[in-house]
Design a protein around this motif. Structure first.
Motif, PDB file in Angstrom:
ATOM      1  N   UNK A 130       0.827  -1.212   0.000  1.00 56.82           N
ATOM      2  CA  UNK A 130       0.000   0.000   0.000  1.00 56.82           C
ATOM      3  C   UNK A 130       0.861   1.262   0.000  1.00 56.82           C
ATOM      4  N   UNK A 131       1.920   1.237   0.785  1.00 61.00           N
ATOM      5  CA  UNK A 131       2.810   2.398   0.878  1.00 61.00           C
ATOM      6  C   UNK A 131       3.538   2.620  -0.443  1.00 61.00           C
ATOM      7  N   UNK A 132       3.997   1.522  -1.061  1.00 60.95           N
ATOM      8  CA  UNK A 132       4.743   1.627  -2.318  1.00 60.95           C
ATOM      9  C   UNK A 132       3.857   2.128  -3.455  1.00 60.95           C
ATOM     10  N   UNK A 133       2.650   1.560  -3.566  1.00 64.73           N
ATOM     11  CA  UNK A 133       1.817   1.830  -4.740  1.00 64.73           C
ATOM     12  C   UNK A 133       0.743   2.896  -4.522  1.00 64.73           C
ATOM     13  N   UNK A 134       0.325   3.101  -3.273  1.00 64.63           N
ATOM     14  CA  UNK A 134      -0.807   3.993  -3.020  1.00 64.63           C
ATOM     15  C   UNK A 134      -0.513   5.068  -1.990  1.00 64.63           C
ATOM     16  N   UNK A 135       0.717   5.211  -1.600  1.00 66.79           N
ATOM     17  CA  UNK A 135       1.042   6.197  -0.575  1.00 66.79           C
ATOM     18  C   UNK A 135       0.558   5.812   0.805  1.00 66.79           C
ATOM     19  N   UNK A 136       0.091   4.566   0.958  1.00 62.65           N
ATOM     20  CA  UNK A 136      -0.327   4.073   2.268  1.00 62.65           C
ATOM     21  C   UNK A 136      -1.802   3.775   2.394  1.00 62.65           C
ATOM     22  N   UNK A 137      -2.624   4.210   1.446  1.00 63.53           N
ATOM     23  CA  UNK A 137      -4.064   3.967   1.532  1.00 63.53           C
ATOM     24  C   UNK A 137      -4.423   2.588   0.978  1.00 63.53           C
ATOM     25  N   UNK A 138      -5.656   2.147   1.307  1.00 59.30           N
ATOM     26  CA  UNK A 138      -6.121   0.837   0.841  1.00 59.30           C
ATOM     27  C   UNK A 138      -7.176   0.942  -0.253  1.00 59.30           C
ATOM     28  N   UNK A 139      -7.831   2.103  -0.363  1.00 56.29           N
ATOM     29  CA  UNK A 139      -8.950   2.234  -1.289  1.00 56.29           C
ATOM     30  C   UNK A 139     -10.275   1.889  -0.662  1.00 56.29           C
ATOM     31  N   UNK A 140     -10.248   1.461   0.620  1.00 62.99           N
ATOM     32  CA  UNK A 140     -11.480   1.188   1.355  1.00 62.99           C
ATOM     33  C   UNK A 140     -11.853   2.431   2.154  1.00 62.99           C
ATOM     34  N   UNK A 141     -13.103   2.875   2.023  1.00 61.55           N
ATOM     35  CA  UNK A 141     -13.506   4.152   2.610  1.00 61.55           C
ATOM     36  C   UNK A 141     -13.340   4.183   4.129  1.00 61.55           C
ATOM     37  N   UNK A 142     -13.593   3.048   4.792  1.00 62.72           N
ATOM     38  CA  UNK A 142     -13.473   3.001   6.247  1.00 62.72           C
ATOM     39  C   UNK A 142     -12.013   3.047   6.676  1.00 62.72           C
ATOM     40  N   UNK A 143     -11.199   2.229   6.049  1.00 62.43           N
ATOM     41  CA  UNK A 143      -9.782   2.217   6.391  1.00 62.43           C
ATOM     42  C   UNK A 143      -9.096   3.529   6.067  1.00 62.43           C
ATOM     43  N   UNK A 144      -9.437   4.090   4.913  1.00 59.77           N
ATOM     44  CA  UNK A 144      -8.793   5.339   4.510  1.00 59.77           C
ATOM     45  C   UNK A 144      -9.214   6.514   5.388  1.00 59.77           C
ATOM     46  N   UNK A 145     -10.400   6.429   5.989  1.00 54.22           N
ATOM     47  CA  UNK A 145     -10.813   7.460   6.940  1.00 54.22           C
ATOM     48  C   UNK A 145      -9.916   7.420   8.181  1.00 54.22           C
ATOM     49  N   UNK A 146      -9.594   6.222   8.638  1.00 55.38           N
ATOM     50  CA  UNK A 146      -8.676   6.074   9.770  1.00 55.38           C
ATOM     51  C   UNK A 146      -7.289   6.576   9.390  1.00 55.38           C
ATOM     52  N   UNK A 156       3.164   8.838  11.622  1.00 53.79           N
ATOM     53  CA  UNK A 156       3.917   8.496  10.412  1.00 53.79           C
ATOM     54  C   UNK A 156       3.073   7.683   9.432  1.00 53.79           C
ATOM     55  N   UNK A 157       3.433   7.772   8.170  1.00 55.12           N
ATOM     56  CA  UNK A 157       2.660   7.098   7.123  1.00 55.12           C
ATOM     57  C   UNK A 157       2.582   5.598   7.369  1.00 55.12           C
ATOM     58  N   UNK A 158       3.681   4.977   7.782  1.00 59.67           N
ATOM     59  CA  UNK A 158       3.666   3.515   7.961  1.00 59.67           C
ATOM     60  C   UNK A 158       2.671   3.107   9.049  1.00 59.67           C
ATOM     61  N   UNK A 159       2.556   3.910  10.105  1.00 61.22           N
ATOM     62  CA  UNK A 159       1.616   3.590  11.177  1.00 61.22           C
ATOM     63  C   UNK A 159       0.178   3.831  10.719  1.00 61.22           C
ATOM     64  N   UNK A 160      -0.037   4.940  10.022  1.00 60.10           N
ATOM     65  CA  UNK A 160      -1.368   5.236   9.496  1.00 60.10           C
ATOM     66  C   UNK A 160      -1.822   4.154   8.525  1.00 60.10           C
ATOM     67  N   UNK A 161      -0.903   3.701   7.683  1.00 56.06           N
ATOM     68  CA  UNK A 161      -1.226   2.665   6.704  1.00 56.06           C
ATOM     69  C   UNK A 161      -1.527   1.334   7.391  1.00 56.06           C
ATOM     70  N   UNK A 162      -0.783   1.045   8.454  1.00 60.30           N
ATOM     71  CA  UNK A 162      -1.028  -0.186   9.208  1.00 60.30           C
ATOM     72  C   UNK A 162      -2.418  -0.174   9.830  1.00 60.30           C
ATOM     73  N   UNK A 163      -2.796   0.948  10.440  1.00 57.00           N
ATOM     74  CA  UNK A 163      -4.134   1.060  11.020  1.00 57.00           C
ATOM     75  C   UNK A 163      -5.207   0.972   9.937  1.00 57.00           C
ATOM     76  N   UNK A 164      -4.914   1.525   8.778  1.00 52.47           N
ATOM     77  CA  UNK A 164      -5.824   1.457   7.629  1.00 52.47           C
ATOM     78  C   UNK A 164      -6.107  -0.005   7.288  1.00 52.47           C
ATOM     79  N   UNK A 165      -5.069  -0.811   7.229  1.00 48.94           N
ATOM     80  CA  UNK A 165      -5.234  -2.236   6.924  1.00 48.94           C
ATOM     81  C   UNK A 165      -5.951  -2.967   8.050  1.00 48.94           C
TER      82      UNK A 165
END
Length: 205
Positions: A130-146, A156-165
Motif C-alpha cells: 500500500x505504501x509503495x503503490x498507493x502512498x499508504x491507503x487501501x482504497x477502502x472508505x473506512x480504512x482510509x478514513x482512519x 507516520x505514514x507507515x503507522x497510518x497505513x497499518x491502522x488502515x489495513x
C-alpha cells in the motif's frame, strides 16, 4: 492435536484431481465475492472465501495458488494493481491451510484464531505494498478514513497505513473464516474424502 487427514503433508506439490478441480472453483468464489462487495460498497473485501476454503480442503499450497491466481485474473480483467496483492492472498491461503491441517478450523475458538492470523498475514504483506503503490491507503472508505485521521494527528505514514489495513482486514478475515468454517464443518465425509491423497495424483514437480 488432530490433523486434517485429507492430505498427508501440508507442503506437498502432488495434488489429486479433486484438488485441481477445486482451484478454478475457489478462484470463481473469490472473484464473485470481490465483485459483490464492490457493487454494494461494503466495508469489507470478502475476496478470500474461496482461498480459505481451498486451504482447508486441500492444504496451504492449493490455498496459496487459489489466492494468487484470483488476484492475477482480477488484475488482468478489472484492476491491474490487484496483481501485486497476489502475495497477500497467497499468504492468507498458507495460514488458513496450515491452521486447518492442525485441526484449528473445527471449533469457534480455533476459527477466530485462524481469522486473526490470516488478517495479520494480510496486514504484514499488504501494508508495504500500500505504501509503495498507493502512498499508504487501501482504497477502502473506512480504512482510509482512519488513515486520514492518523495523518491529521501527525502519525507516520507507515503507522497510518497499518491502522488502515487493520480496520478492514481483521474484521474481513474473521467474517470470512467463520463463513468458511460453517461450510467446511458441515461438508459430508464423502466430499472431504475426495481430497484424500490416495486418489489420482497430479504433480507440479
Amino acid at each position: 492435536m488432530a490433523h486434517n487427514k485429507s492430505y498427508n503433508s501440508p507442503w506437498s506439490l502432488k495434488f489429486n484431481t479433486a484438488a485441481l478441480v477445486l482451484i478454478p472453483a475457489a478462484v470463481g468464489i473469490n472473484y464473485l465475492g470481490k465483485l459483490f462487495v464492490g457493487m454494494l460498497h461494503l466495508p469489507l473485501w470478502m475476496d478470500s472465501i474461496g482461498t480459505c476454503l481451498a486451504g482447508c480442503l486441500a492444504g496451504p499450497v492449493v490455498g496459496a495458488l487459489c489466492g494468487a491466481i484470483n488476484n492475477i485474473i482480477y488484475g488482468l480483467t478489472m484492476s491491474p494493481i490487484s496483481m501485486v496483492y497476489a502475495l497477500s492472498q497467497a499468504g492468507i491461503g498458507i495460514v488458513v491451510g496450515l491452521m486447518a491441517y492442525y485441526g484449528r478450523m473445527r471449533t469457534i475458538g480455533g476459527a477466530l484464531l485462524t481469522g486473526l492470523l490470516a488478517g495479520l498475514a494480510a496486514i504484514c504483506i499488504s501494508t508495504p505494498l500500500n505504501i509503495i503503490f498507493w502512498g499508504g491507503t487501501t482504497g477502502n472508505i473506512w480504512g482510509d478514513a482512519v488513515y486520514a485521521v492518523c495523518l491529521a494527528n501527525n502519525q507516520p505514514v507507515w503507522l497510518a497505513s497499518t491502522f488502515d489495513e487493520i480496520i478492514v482486514d481483521l474484521p474481513d478475515k474473521i467474517v470470512t473464516i467463520l463463513i468458511v468454517m460453517g461450510m467446511y464443518s458441515n461438508m459430508p465425509k464423502s466430499l472431504l474424502s475426495l481430497y484424500q491423497s490416495n486418489g489420482k495424483i497430479e504433480s507440479l514437480d
